[in-house]
Write a protein that holds these residues in place. Structure first.
Motif, PDB file in Angstrom:
ATOM      1  N   ARG A  31       0.957  -1.221  -0.080  1.00 23.68           N
ATOM      2  CA  ARG A  31      -0.003   0.261  -0.044  1.00 23.68           C
ATOM      3  C   ARG A  31       0.846   1.415  -0.144  1.00 23.68           C
ATOM      4  NH1 ARG A  31      -4.313  -2.248   4.501  1.00 23.68           N
ATOM      5  NH2 ARG A  31      -5.593  -3.462   3.240  1.00 23.68           N
ATOM      6  N   ALA A  32       2.179   1.131   0.693  1.00 27.70           N
ATOM      7  CA  ALA A  32       3.003   2.519   0.601  1.00 27.70           C
ATOM      8  C   ALA A  32       3.729   2.482  -0.617  1.00 27.70           C
ATOM      9  CB  ALA A  32       3.836   2.094   1.820  1.00 27.70           C
ATOM     10  N   GLY A  33       3.495   1.498  -1.559  1.00 24.91           N
ATOM     11  CA  GLY A  33       4.225   1.476  -2.927  1.00 24.91           C
ATOM     12  C   GLY A  33       5.622   1.257  -2.718  1.00 24.91           C
ATOM     13  N   LEU A  34       5.874   0.400  -1.610  1.00 28.41           N
ATOM     14  CA  LEU A  34       7.414   0.243  -1.478  1.00 28.41           C
ATOM     15  C   LEU A  34       7.743  -0.872  -2.225  1.00 28.41           C
ATOM     16  CD1 LEU A  34       7.616   1.157   2.242  1.00 28.41           C
ATOM     17  CD2 LEU A  34       8.734   2.429   0.428  1.00 28.41           C
ATOM     18  N   PRO A  35       9.224  -1.168  -2.919  1.00 25.64           N
ATOM     19  CA  PRO A  35       9.550  -2.108  -3.819  1.00 25.64           C
ATOM     20  C   PRO A  35      10.121  -3.405  -3.114  1.00 25.64           C
ATOM     21  CG  PRO A  35      11.235  -0.405  -3.824  1.00 25.64           C
ATOM     22  CD  PRO A  35      10.140  -0.045  -2.835  1.00 25.64           C
ATOM     23  N   LEU A  36       9.332  -4.242  -2.575  1.00 24.86           N
ATOM     24  CA  LEU A  36       9.642  -5.472  -2.175  1.00 24.86           C
ATOM     25  C   LEU A  36      10.280  -6.325  -2.995  1.00 24.86           C
ATOM     26  CD1 LEU A  36       6.699  -6.512   0.105  1.00 24.86           C
ATOM     27  CD2 LEU A  36       8.892  -5.841   0.943  1.00 24.86           C
ATOM     28  N   VAL A  37      11.302  -7.241  -2.576  1.00 28.11           N
ATOM     29  CA  VAL A  37      11.766  -8.490  -3.395  1.00 28.11           C
ATOM     30  C   VAL A  37      11.049  -9.505  -3.148  1.00 28.11           C
ATOM     31  CG1 VAL A  37      14.090  -9.658  -3.753  1.00 28.11           C
ATOM     32  CG2 VAL A  37      14.059  -7.234  -3.591  1.00 28.11           C
ATOM     33  N   GLN A  77      11.190   8.172   5.580  1.00 27.54           N
ATOM     34  CA  GLN A  77      10.055   8.209   4.630  1.00 27.54           C
ATOM     35  C   GLN A  77       9.181   7.101   4.513  1.00 27.54           C
ATOM     36  OE1 GLN A  77      10.628   9.704   0.829  1.00 27.54           O
ATOM     37  NE2 GLN A  77      11.081  12.139   1.582  1.00 27.54           N
ATOM     38  N   LEU A  78      10.176   5.809   4.725  1.00 29.01           N
ATOM     39  CA  LEU A  78       9.671   4.585   4.508  1.00 29.01           C
ATOM     40  C   LEU A  78       9.121   4.309   5.992  1.00 29.01           C
ATOM     41  CD1 LEU A  78      11.261   1.218   3.798  1.00 29.01           C
ATOM     42  CD2 LEU A  78      10.962   1.390   5.992  1.00 29.01           C
ATOM     43  N   GLN A  79       9.582   4.608   7.026  1.00 28.86           N
ATOM     44  CA  GLN A  79       8.891   4.462   8.399  1.00 28.86           C
ATOM     45  C   GLN A  79       7.507   5.293   8.504  1.00 28.86           C
ATOM     46  OE1 GLN A  79      11.619   5.182  11.691  1.00 28.86           O
ATOM     47  NE2 GLN A  79       9.973   5.718  13.059  1.00 28.86           N
ATOM     48  N   GLU A  80       7.568   6.190   8.022  1.00 31.40           N
ATOM     49  CA  GLU A  80       6.158   7.166   8.199  1.00 31.40           C
ATOM     50  C   GLU A  80       5.468   6.489   7.236  1.00 31.40           C
ATOM     51  OE1 GLU A  80       7.213  11.010   6.973  1.00 31.40           O
ATOM     52  OE2 GLU A  80       8.341  11.456   8.910  1.00 31.40           O
ATOM     53  N   ALA A  81       5.584   6.084   5.878  1.00 28.31           N
ATOM     54  CA  ALA A  81       4.682   5.389   4.929  1.00 28.31           C
ATOM     55  C   ALA A  81       4.233   4.043   5.747  1.00 28.31           C
ATOM     56  CB  ALA A  81       5.338   5.042   3.822  1.00 28.31           C
ATOM     57  N   LEU A  82       4.961   3.129   6.399  1.00 25.78           N
ATOM     58  CA  LEU A  82       4.408   1.975   6.926  1.00 25.78           C
ATOM     59  C   LEU A  82       3.734   2.280   8.160  1.00 25.78           C
ATOM     60  CD1 LEU A  82       7.754  -0.279   6.991  1.00 25.78           C
ATOM     61  CD2 LEU A  82       5.678  -0.344   5.448  1.00 25.78           C
TER      62      LEU A  82
END
Length: 225
Positions: A31-37, A77-82
């Protein structure tokens, strides 16, 4: 990019099973649009490794997960998005990059530290609780029953009780325990409470149990490993 997250699991999230926590983090990343492997194969899964499942009903103040990302991201930003997308009771409070060659969290986990608080029941005396702690630590064996696939099985947990301290004030007690965790075997704080209840001759029921630290064989918190 491999990152390590430190998160809290409390409030309503204490009743989430480990699989639910894994799914919650996977959904939060998507949902945060973070690129998981993802792993390869018929059923690809995100490359996400947790340190240890938190027993249902317990709170965790220092839980960890390592995650692999396809691209470099800003950790703040990652922490805030999660945290905007995780369910209530799950909160990431630290994030850092770790080298790809860093050992898996589960492989270096050796023990866990817990704090359990509760009230003495009935006519139980504080002295009996303190005596029970001393008696348990003096024993060479401490057997409890554990549910397995083949039913109840007795298990000796004494070697897995690394340290145990108790304080009692009025009718309240607090236990601080360091217990074995990881691939070498795990001891649960509720098992220690059951063993202490038998020695004290009165039920010791903790109303609040927190896992406060996950430690390596060298005694370091896993965040630093």
């Amino acid at each position: 990019m491999r990152i390590r997250l430190a998160y809290k699991q409390c409030g309503p999230a204490r009743y989430l099973g480990h699989l639910d926590v894994m799914r919650a983090f996977e959904r939060a990343f998507r949902r945060a649009g973070l690129p998981l492997v993802y792993s390869r194969g018929f059923n690809p899964r995100p490359r996400m490794v947790f340190a240890a499942p938190l027993p249902l009903g317990f709170c965790g103040g220092q839980e960890y997960v390592d995650v692999e990302l396809a691209d470099t991201v800003d950790l703040e930003q990652l922490q805030e998005a999660l945290n905007r997308t995780l369910p209530a009771g799950l909160e990431v409070f630290k994030a850092r990059k770790v080298p790809d060659v860093t050992p898996a969290l589960m492989s270096i986990l050796n023990s866990a530290r817990y704090t359990a608080c509760g009230e003495l029941s009935g006519e139980a005396q504080p002295e009996r609780v303190r005596d029970a702690v001393a008696a348990l630590m003096a024993r060479g064996e401490v057997y409890v029953e554990r549910e397995t696939d083949k039913g109840l099985k007795k298990r000796d947990i004494r070697l897995g009780i690394r340290s145990l301290q108790v304080s009692v004030k009025d009718r309240s007690f607090m236990l601080i325990m360091e217990l074995a965790a990881g691939s070498g075997g795990t001891v649960r704080p509720d098992e220690v409470l059951i063993a202490l209840s038998e020695l004290a001759g009165t039920p010791l029921e903790a109303v609040d149990v927190w896992r406060t630290a996950l430690l390596s064989r060298e005694g370091k918190v896993l965040w630093e490993c």
